[in-house]
Every structure is written in C-alpha cells, then in structure tokens.
Design a protein around this motif. Structure first.
Motif, PDB file in Angstrom:
ATOM      1  N   LEU A  29     -25.962  -9.162 -25.346  1.00 56.80           N
ATOM      2  CA  LEU A  29     -25.095 -10.079 -24.629  1.00 56.80           C
ATOM      3  C   LEU A  29     -25.746 -11.452 -24.533  1.00 56.80           C
ATOM      4  O   LEU A  29     -25.101 -12.472 -24.734  1.00 56.80           O
ATOM      5  N   ASP A  30     -27.037 -11.485 -24.283  1.00 57.14           N
ATOM      6  CA  ASP A  30     -27.764 -12.744 -24.204  1.00 57.14           C
ATOM      7  C   ASP A  30     -27.734 -13.453 -25.563  1.00 57.14           C
ATOM      8  O   ASP A  30     -27.522 -14.645 -25.648  1.00 57.14           O
ATOM      9  N   GLY A  31     -27.938 -12.690 -26.646  1.00 56.06           N
ATOM     10  CA  GLY A  31     -27.873 -13.269 -27.989  1.00 56.06           C
ATOM     11  C   GLY A  31     -26.486 -13.797 -28.297  1.00 56.06           C
ATOM     12  O   GLY A  31     -26.321 -14.881 -28.833  1.00 56.06           O
ATOM     13  N   LEU A  32     -25.476 -13.019 -27.931  1.00 57.57           N
ATOM     14  CA  LEU A  32     -24.095 -13.444 -28.129  1.00 57.57           C
ATOM     15  C   LEU A  32     -23.839 -14.743 -27.379  1.00 57.57           C
ATOM     16  O   LEU A  32     -23.222 -15.658 -27.888  1.00 57.57           O
ATOM     17  N   SER A  33     -24.372 -14.818 -26.175  1.00 55.78           N
ATOM     18  CA  SER A  33     -24.037 -15.958 -25.335  1.00 55.78           C
ATOM     19  C   SER A  33     -24.591 -17.266 -25.878  1.00 55.78           C
ATOM     20  O   SER A  33     -24.113 -18.327 -25.526  1.00 55.78           O
ATOM     21  N   ARG A  34     -25.574 -17.225 -26.733  1.00 52.99           N
ATOM     22  CA  ARG A  34     -26.120 -18.465 -27.282  1.00 52.99           C
ATOM     23  C   ARG A  34     -25.128 -19.130 -28.242  1.00 52.99           C
ATOM     24  O   ARG A  34     -25.205 -20.322 -28.467  1.00 52.99           O
ATOM     25  N   ASP A  35     -24.215 -18.355 -28.798  1.00 52.31           N
ATOM     26  CA  ASP A  35     -23.198 -18.901 -29.696  1.00 52.31           C
ATOM     27  C   ASP A  35     -21.959 -19.386 -28.953  1.00 52.31           C
ATOM     28  O   ASP A  35     -21.087 -19.994 -29.543  1.00 52.31           O
ATOM     29  N   PHE A  51     -21.803 -15.159 -16.597  1.00 44.38           N
ATOM     30  CA  PHE A  51     -23.081 -14.667 -17.103  1.00 44.38           C
ATOM     31  C   PHE A  51     -23.913 -15.813 -17.658  1.00 44.38           C
ATOM     32  O   PHE A  51     -25.102 -15.893 -17.428  1.00 44.38           O
ATOM     33  N   ARG A  52     -23.295 -16.697 -18.413  1.00 46.35           N
ATOM     34  CA  ARG A  52     -24.020 -17.839 -18.987  1.00 46.35           C
ATOM     35  C   ARG A  52     -23.038 -18.971 -19.264  1.00 46.35           C
ATOM     36  O   ARG A  52     -21.904 -18.745 -19.596  1.00 46.35           O
ATOM     37  N   VAL A  53     -23.552 -20.206 -19.134  1.00 46.84           N
ATOM     38  CA  VAL A  53     -22.758 -21.385 -19.455  1.00 46.84           C
ATOM     39  C   VAL A  53     -23.667 -22.370 -20.189  1.00 46.84           C
ATOM     40  O   VAL A  53     -24.869 -22.409 -19.948  1.00 46.84           O
ATOM     41  N   VAL A  62     -15.963 -26.854 -15.573  1.00 46.01           N
ATOM     42  CA  VAL A  62     -14.850 -25.908 -15.680  1.00 46.01           C
ATOM     43  C   VAL A  62     -15.303 -24.515 -15.242  1.00 46.01           C
ATOM     44  O   VAL A  62     -14.608 -23.839 -14.480  1.00 46.01           O
ATOM     45  N   ALA A  63     -16.469 -24.087 -15.690  1.00 44.23           N
ATOM     46  CA  ALA A  63     -16.964 -22.746 -15.352  1.00 44.23           C
ATOM     47  C   ALA A  63     -17.154 -22.584 -13.844  1.00 44.23           C
ATOM     48  O   ALA A  63     -16.811 -21.539 -13.280  1.00 44.23           O
ATOM     49  N   LEU A  64     -17.674 -23.601 -13.192  1.00 44.87           N
ATOM     50  CA  LEU A  64     -17.932 -23.505 -11.759  1.00 44.87           C
ATOM     51  C   LEU A  64     -16.643 -23.409 -10.935  1.00 44.87           C
ATOM     52  O   LEU A  64     -16.647 -22.862  -9.838  1.00 44.87           O
ATOM     53  N   GLN A  65     -15.540 -23.905 -11.485  1.00 42.78           N
ATOM     54  CA  GLN A  65     -14.263 -23.777 -10.779  1.00 42.78           C
ATOM     55  C   GLN A  65     -13.843 -22.320 -10.656  1.00 42.78           C
ATOM     56  O   GLN A  65     -13.137 -21.946  -9.726  1.00 42.78           O
ATOM     57  N   TYR A  66     -14.267 -21.506 -11.625  1.00 37.76           N
ATOM     58  CA  TYR A  66     -13.826 -20.107 -11.657  1.00 37.76           C
ATOM     59  C   TYR A  66     -14.968 -19.132 -11.411  1.00 37.76           C
ATOM     60  O   TYR A  66     -14.784 -17.933 -11.502  1.00 37.76           O
ATOM     61  N   TYR A  67     -16.135 -19.648 -11.089  1.00 35.41           N
ATOM     62  CA  TYR A  67     -17.309 -18.809 -10.873  1.00 35.41           C
ATOM     63  C   TYR A  67     -17.015 -17.756  -9.813  1.00 35.41           C
ATOM     64  O   TYR A  67     -16.539 -18.052  -8.728  1.00 35.41           O
ATOM     65  N   ASP A  68     -17.322 -16.523 -10.144  1.00 35.09           N
ATOM     66  CA  ASP A  68     -17.164 -15.391  -9.236  1.00 35.09           C
ATOM     67  C   ASP A  68     -15.735 -15.307  -8.689  1.00 35.09           C
ATOM     68  O   ASP A  68     -15.521 -15.075  -7.509  1.00 35.09           O
ATOM     69  N   SER A  69     -14.756 -15.530  -9.562  1.00 33.11           N
ATOM     70  CA  SER A  69     -13.350 -15.463  -9.169  1.00 33.11           C
ATOM     71  C   SER A  69     -13.015 -14.055  -8.681  1.00 33.11           C
ATOM     72  O   SER A  69     -13.460 -13.066  -9.241  1.00 33.11           O
ATOM     73  N   VAL A  70     -12.229 -13.990  -7.632  1.00 34.48           N
ATOM     74  CA  VAL A  70     -11.894 -12.711  -7.018  1.00 34.48           C
ATOM     75  C   VAL A  70     -11.040 -11.851  -7.948  1.00 34.48           C
ATOM     76  O   VAL A  70     -11.195 -10.648  -7.999  1.00 34.48           O
ATOM     77  N   ASN A  71     -10.160 -12.469  -8.707  1.00 32.17           N
ATOM     78  CA  ASN A  71      -9.261 -11.704  -9.566  1.00 32.17           C
ATOM     79  C   ASN A  71      -9.132 -12.404 -10.914  1.00 32.17           C
ATOM     80  O   ASN A  71      -8.721 -13.564 -10.970  1.00 32.17           O
ATOM     81  N   GLY A 138     -24.760  -0.236 -14.918  1.00 34.62           N
ATOM     82  CA  GLY A 138     -24.315   0.936 -15.658  1.00 34.62           C
ATOM     83  C   GLY A 138     -22.808   1.014 -15.815  1.00 34.62           C
ATOM     84  O   GLY A 138     -22.289   1.885 -16.496  1.00 34.62           O
ATOM     85  N   GLU A 139     -22.079   0.088 -15.199  1.00 39.94           N
ATOM     86  CA  GLU A 139     -20.620   0.074 -15.284  1.00 39.94           C
ATOM     87  C   GLU A 139     -20.183  -0.611 -16.572  1.00 39.94           C
ATOM     88  O   GLU A 139     -20.768  -1.611 -16.984  1.00 39.94           O
ATOM     89  N   GLU A 140     -19.142  -0.052 -17.212  1.00 37.45           N
ATOM     90  CA  GLU A 140     -18.616  -0.702 -18.407  1.00 37.45           C
ATOM     91  C   GLU A 140     -17.834  -1.942 -17.989  1.00 37.45           C
ATOM     92  O   GLU A 140     -16.976  -1.887 -17.115  1.00 37.45           O
ATOM     93  N   ASN A 141     -18.175  -3.059 -18.596  1.00 33.57           N
ATOM     94  CA  ASN A 141     -17.525  -4.334 -18.331  1.00 33.57           C
ATOM     95  C   ASN A 141     -16.861  -4.826 -19.604  1.00 33.57           C
ATOM     96  O   ASN A 141     -17.215  -4.398 -20.699  1.00 33.57           O
ATOM     97  N   ILE A 142     -15.940  -5.739 -19.434  1.00 33.94           N
ATOM     98  CA  ILE A 142     -15.406  -6.460 -20.578  1.00 33.94           C
ATOM     99  C   ILE A 142     -16.095  -7.817 -20.563  1.00 33.94           C
ATOM    100  O   ILE A 142     -16.189  -8.461 -19.518  1.00 33.94           O
ATOM    101  N   VAL A 143     -16.590  -8.220 -21.699  1.00 34.98           N
ATOM    102  CA  VAL A 143     -17.255  -9.508 -21.816  1.00 34.98           C
ATOM    103  C   VAL A 143     -16.250 -10.494 -22.377  1.00 34.98           C
ATOM    104  O   VAL A 143     -15.583 -10.220 -23.367  1.00 34.98           O
ATOM    105  N   CYS A 144     -16.129 -11.627 -21.731  1.00 38.09           N
ATOM    106  CA  CYS A 144     -15.251 -12.702 -22.172  1.00 38.09           C
ATOM    107  C   CYS A 144     -16.153 -13.852 -22.607  1.00 38.09           C
ATOM    108  O   CYS A 144     -16.946 -14.354 -21.817  1.00 38.09           O
ATOM    109  N   ALA A 145     -16.051 -14.245 -23.861  1.00 42.33           N
ATOM    110  CA  ALA A 145     -16.877 -15.331 -24.393  1.00 42.33           C
ATOM    111  C   ALA A 145     -15.963 -16.424 -24.938  1.00 42.33           C
ATOM    112  O   ALA A 145     -14.942 -16.139 -25.566  1.00 42.33           O
ATOM    113  N   VAL A 146     -16.341 -17.667 -24.677  1.00 43.46           N
ATOM    114  CA  VAL A 146     -15.517 -18.819 -25.042  1.00 43.46           C
ATOM    115  C   VAL A 146     -16.369 -19.790 -25.844  1.00 43.46           C
ATOM    116  O   VAL A 146     -17.495 -20.102 -25.453  1.00 43.46           O
TER     117      VAL A 146
END
Length: 183
Positions: A29-35, A51-53, A62-71, A138-146
């Motif tokens: 995920l960290d490697g992915l996030s560099r791209d 996770f990373r910006v 833009v990221a900080l506007q949605y940081y830790d969004s409830v839904n 240990g929870e399965e998450n969906i990763v959203c990368a932009v």
C-alpha cells in the motif's frame, strides 16, 4: 506442560505470520501510494481514513476537507458535487457508491475509472482506483487511490524529450569525433 508450550508456540507463530502479512500488505500500500496523489482506506463501517497525500498544497487542501469522513458515500458525493465536471458526475456517483464497490472491487486487481476534475485553470483528468487490502487491524478495507493522469502524461513526455535530446547529443558527439579523426 509440553502441550501448553506447543499451543503457546503455535499461537506466537500464527501471530507473527499475521503481523508479517499485514506488514507486507501495508508496504504494498505504501509503494502504491507513491504513484498516487491521495490514498484512502475505506473501512467496513463506511468511514474514510486518509492514508497518504502528496506534497502538492492543492491536493492536501482537498484531502483535508474529507479527512476522516464519517461516511464515504456522503463524503464522496460532496467531493463529486464540488470538484467533478458536470458530464462525469452521474456516472461517478454510481461507480463509487460503497455498496457498488463491495460488489465490483475484485479480490485481486483494481477497479478504476477516469473523470475530469475541475481546477481553477479548467480541468484535469484524474484516475480513481479501488482495490482490497487488509488494514493494520486485520480488517479488510477497500483502498481508494487518486492520481492526476495529465501529470503522468506530462512526465512521460518530458522523459521522452530528455531521451531524444540525449540521443541527439550522442549523435553530434560521434559526428564531431569522426570529423576530428578525418582531418
């Protein structure tokens, strides 16, 4: 007593393997996030966690506007209304609904689309990718990368131009050396 040690040994080994697996996935995920400019973890409770910006101040704003969004659905709908070109809004809203992501994101690989993001100078093409990963808990998450596709194209064109210039310089050096030897 021996059985107790064997059971404890097995528990420790399983714990270490799970930690190694989590560390491995997080390093991917960290490697992915560099791209990518932004990487989010979407939890099963539909919460988004940044996770990373990138270092780009506009992307950070833009990221900080949605940081830790409830839904996720509400946060992403707000993002779409604010930053996505009109002709892509409806398609992107449907594409990125949390329930659709759960259904469409493959166990391995990516689920992605490209859309036009509105900027002060017009718009840029953005790639939105979703994949699955196990989080640190240990929870399965969906990763959203932009990522900004236009920036990738510009970088690739710059690399090609540098390569062409290097070839020209090499050819000129060869011609110069050949001309010097012929005298």
């Amino acid at each position: 007593v021996v059985m107790g040690f064997a059971v404890k040994d097995a528990e420790i080994r399983i714990e270490m393997e799970e930690k190694a697996q989590t560390d491995f996935q997080l390093s991917l995920l960290d490697g992915l996030s560099r791209d990518y400019e932004m990487v989010w973890l979407l939890r099963s409770d539909k919460r988004m966690r940044l996770f990373r910006v990138s270092d780009n101040p506009e992307v950070q704003r833009v990221a900080l506007q949605y940081y830790d969004s409830v839904n996720f659905d509400l946060g992403f709908a707000s993002f779409i209304e604010r930053y996505v070109a009109e002709d892509d809004k409806k398609r992107l809203k449907e594409f990125a609904l949390y329930d659709n992501l759960i259904k469409n994101v493959p166990q391995e690989g990516m689920y992605s689309t490209i859309f036009k993001r509105i900027t002060p100078d017009g718009f840029v093409y953005i790639q939105l990718c979703f994949t699955r990963a196990v989080g640190p808990d240990g929870e399965e998450n969906i990763v959203c990368a932009v990522r900004d596709v236009d920036a990738l194209i510009r970088e690739e064109n710059e690399r090609k131009e540098k390569y062409k210039n290097a070839i020209k310089e090499r050819d000129l050096d060869i011609l110069f050396c050949f001309a010097q030897k012929c005298r």
